[in-house]
Design a protein around this motif. Structure first.
Motif: not given
Lengths: 241, 241, 241, 241, 241, 241
Positions: F120-136
């Protein structure tokens, strides 16, 4: 002496069987020795965008080798890779050649699509496609005339094509696959039934050839073309018989 | 009463002409009514990557409609667009069906590629491709045995396929194009020569059908399959005769 | 005894959570054991070209595995290669199945697009996509009715799907990934809530199976289908509660 | 009289500027009237798969029109569509022509890639690409000889190409874009510096032409070819001067 | 000390030659040291679909490296593979940057296409493309004004771009290829002639950098931008001179 | 005042749920307001060709929007068209950002693939992907350490990203879709947990912005980054608790 015992100016046995497809407006199966090409002509009531609202028709061609038309199985064009340069080059030649004998105003704003599917390949497939493609085109146009979609015959010339080349130092007509794959020079000549040229393509494989060879090719191919005109006419005559 | 006057459990006339291609290790032209499919089997001395160094062989299939196999000209798969879902679905079915009758250790680490090119389509092309494809496969394997590439026959079963469906409320066998395009239910059944099933696919076009119809389909298709087994054997017998 | 201790006719735990997406007209997350599929239904006020100016609607489906839905990461469809045959086959099945329960005149000339994205795969993803896809479709149609875009309910049947197969010689219902990858026969059955069939697909993996197995599959899958109808209804009832 | 005031057998002003690219092993910018082609030759220490472990080299060519090389902007090949048939046909011709003058054993198992990028197009771009491409090739081979990668010169012939055609009923040499787009017949002739032919291509646009025209074309193009040989040599001589 | 003896805030020699293409409405060849980019602006009397019937114009850009623009030959984008992510990213940046200085109502419903073809690459090709692209755009808009297609100048700002980065611990302006390939941080700054920013992109290669570096980059790049504004103006002034 | 009543320097509610995928070596679902991204990290025992036999590992990323992640359904990347420039640009950014915090010698010659699928996209998806990607990534590396595939921790920094921009004249942090689509300037800042920068991207939509805005962005984003570091740590701490 050629391996096939043919004389240097001798065609392979050629046969053209018409009306082999139940749905196409025109169709034939042309055999030149072991080369077999299924040609269909499909009439479509639309034209490519560059012909729209011009009142002029168009003729286009597609060429394809069945995968096991060849000694080794070949990959289908357009599966896992784009259509090969060789295929595009051949189908552009077929389209150009067939268009040269057509009055597009008489055809009206419609397209005839010529499909040349090579069932078996033993050299000379592009020439067989042109010679057979013209027969399919002739039959489709006949149908348009009979059904009164058009009133004047748009085909003012027959179109035929034949290869010649230099093999083992000799100028020969109608190369089969073995000859073609060892030829020093390889040429394709597209003629009208009036003996004029539509297209000439001659390619040296490894080294160059004297300009005089062109004259010998023209003599050989003119002779072959006359025979093919006759064979086209005989095939078409069966329908009326 | 069917338009073609056939009885509900009656096949169209089927003929299988073998060895129609000069280069392929196995080949046949199968006609089921007006449906005509050219099947070739090509032996290749390599296997897909997932079979490498396993000692096991593989069988794969490609299916293609010639552009004017159909009432209206259809676009060639893979030209200007990717291969259609329908084509992929059919060739996956052909491959799966033919593989079910094979011992891959006996075949050895080589691939047999089955090409099914539909020259004319009047319904039932996928079933004709399977029935004809198996004959091409049988001929190619026979050649491997004769040439002593393999010593044990990897084919333990004949494979045949036949359609049935519900048309105008009746359960019928071997639908032609007219029947198929108006059928309420459309099914394809792939059998072994021992009367067992390899694959069943039944699809309702608009609405659902009772589970009992499946039983009727199995009875109809079993009968059709027996006839096709006999026709395959007769075609193959001509070679030895 | 199955590894999971389930009985041969026992479904995995199934849950359907509705309205999981903020933007879609209908949506649900369906879990069947460890298999999880996110289904959304998107109403679009245009139809494919073959439906234009017919007054009839259309339903289409797309299916996709997330890259790490599987034990090993799988490549995304359409990146660096075309969409796989398996994906196309599955999304064609989903679309066909859901369309069977719809009156397209009542839907009007609009399309509902069903997207089935597999977040985690443990067998049975195409069946879960159909069962969950129908719930998303139901919710989207409810919204069209509430918002008075349409006045008559175009959905006359619930649609559900369930797998069964032969594993270790036994006929079992609702195979998980481990069972599926070792099954002798693998089948998918699409039902309406009235107990009729929309689609049957049965595939033998290596060898053939007797026609009698089809009867056993129908009995098993009918039972599973009834339970899924109840679970769909319970999920939808939560909204109204 | 030609619009450009040129005589029927007169070339446009031709200039060849060498070493225009800092990185390429060989390069030149060839101008034929307003046609400008940047040609680079890149030596690569690998060959296509069909040459591997043969000890023989290869020469390949790519041709491309910059988007605004033409009166109207044209789409870049390979963006949003596959490379056009025209492009493939031209680059196959360039490669074939340049290969005809090469001894591949002397070149050794390496490839020279000829890139012909048309900066501005005013007719004759394929011929300019061949004539300029050979100069770039010559420079790259000179570098290989100087750097002692090879010891014997693999280039035994200069290669040049020139167009001729029938325009307004006259046979003319070196058509510019205006002439070309109205020509009745359009031909390209590839020569060696010894005055022999490598390739002949003649195409009638709308109608056929007598076989005698071929002889006139050969006379015209032979004359043009001699001049181009001299211009190639002058351009190369500047380096040593 | 930089290898090139340049000071940390010193641009490479920049030259802009205008009107280098006979057909384009605007064109220039920009050289920044050994980096050379051919920029053309093509006016097209149609707009992308999202601008249709809005009365607003559009500016789009394409970027491409010629195959031997680089030390090693690189593959042409879109041949045998799709256009690379790097190319798409750069051409999106060029388009965005040039659009920022434009009043699209004044331009009217037409598109100007900026093509940036890199003839030789030695670092900074995206910045050179923006600075040169703006000059081509300016010339094309001037022509529209002269020819009275538009009456108000849609360009309210000059647009220039320049790189800076951290190399060997120092903050430097206008990196060449050697510096760029060893830089710790690499940034591109797009400015208007009024000294404001349109786009900032800074990327650390291996490790992070302090936020204070951004301030140093802004100082360096502001200085470079002022010089580029002057060079753009001098190039354009030649036309009027 | 922002529509959401947030202060200019206030993040949306952020939650990170770890271990949401049964198969991936690391996974999380990150929610930033209504934006939801499923991040998985897959360890693969092979590296891209440019890393082979170097002893060094690699990290790569793929980004994808589910079709109904957005208000209007969007077409799946790679179906019927190539992957969009926007997608390529974002996944290149994610990969570059995550690689900046890694010691590849400690990782060893293996690849970790980060998949960011936007549910679900409500702005900031690339930033969320980096922050969440680092946790993964962190979870996958922890597993490699626990399973003793590697002995030294290759992750020396946390990586987080956050957007800021100018909206209605104010500098604000963490734009949602409504803010983003009306912003005058839009920026993304990637930080390490030590407060240094990895990447800065700022783009003016229509007009330019003063260089001083960059300073305000750095202050805002530094604050947001600190909070995200804490949230990452809390999410990871749940595992050990």
């Amino acid at each position: 002496m050629r391996l096939s015992k043919r004389k240097s100016d001798e065609l392979r046995p050629v046969s053209i069987e018409i009306d082999v497809n139940r749905y196409a407006e025109g169709s034939c199966l042309i055999s030149c020795g072991h080369t077999k090409v299924l040609c269909t002509a499909s009439v479509e009531e639309h034209v490519p965008f560059f012909r729209r609202r011009t009142g002029l028709g168009w003729i286009s061609a597609e060429y394809s080798l069945l995968p096991r038309a060849t000694h080794e199985r070949n990959r289908r064009d357009g599966r896992g890779s784009s259509v090969s340069g060789r295929t595009l080059e051949i189908q552009r030649l077929i389209g150009r050649s067939l268009r040269a004998g057509v009055n597009f105003a008489s055809l009206g704003e419609r397209q005839i699509m010529i499909d040349c599917d090579v069932l078996q390949a033993d050299g000379g497939t592009r020439c067989a496609s042109i010679t057979g493609g013209w027969v399919a085109l002739r039959l489709a146009v006949n149908k348009l005339l009979q059904d009164r979609y058009i009133v004047r015959d748009p085909l003012h010339q027959q179109v035929i094509a034949i290869s010649c080349g230099i093999h083992a130092g000799s100028h020969i007509l109608d190369l089969d696959y073995n000859e073609d794959s060892n030829a020093e020079v390889d040429g394709n000549f597209v003629f009208t039934s009036s003996g004029e040229l539509i297209e000439v393509q001659c390619t040296a494989e490894d080294k160059s050839f004297p300009t005089a060879s062109i004259l010998e090719f023209i003599e050989l191919s003119s002779k072959g073309a006359s025979e093919l005109v006759r064979i086209q006419n005989e095939a078409l005559a069966k329908k009326n018989a």
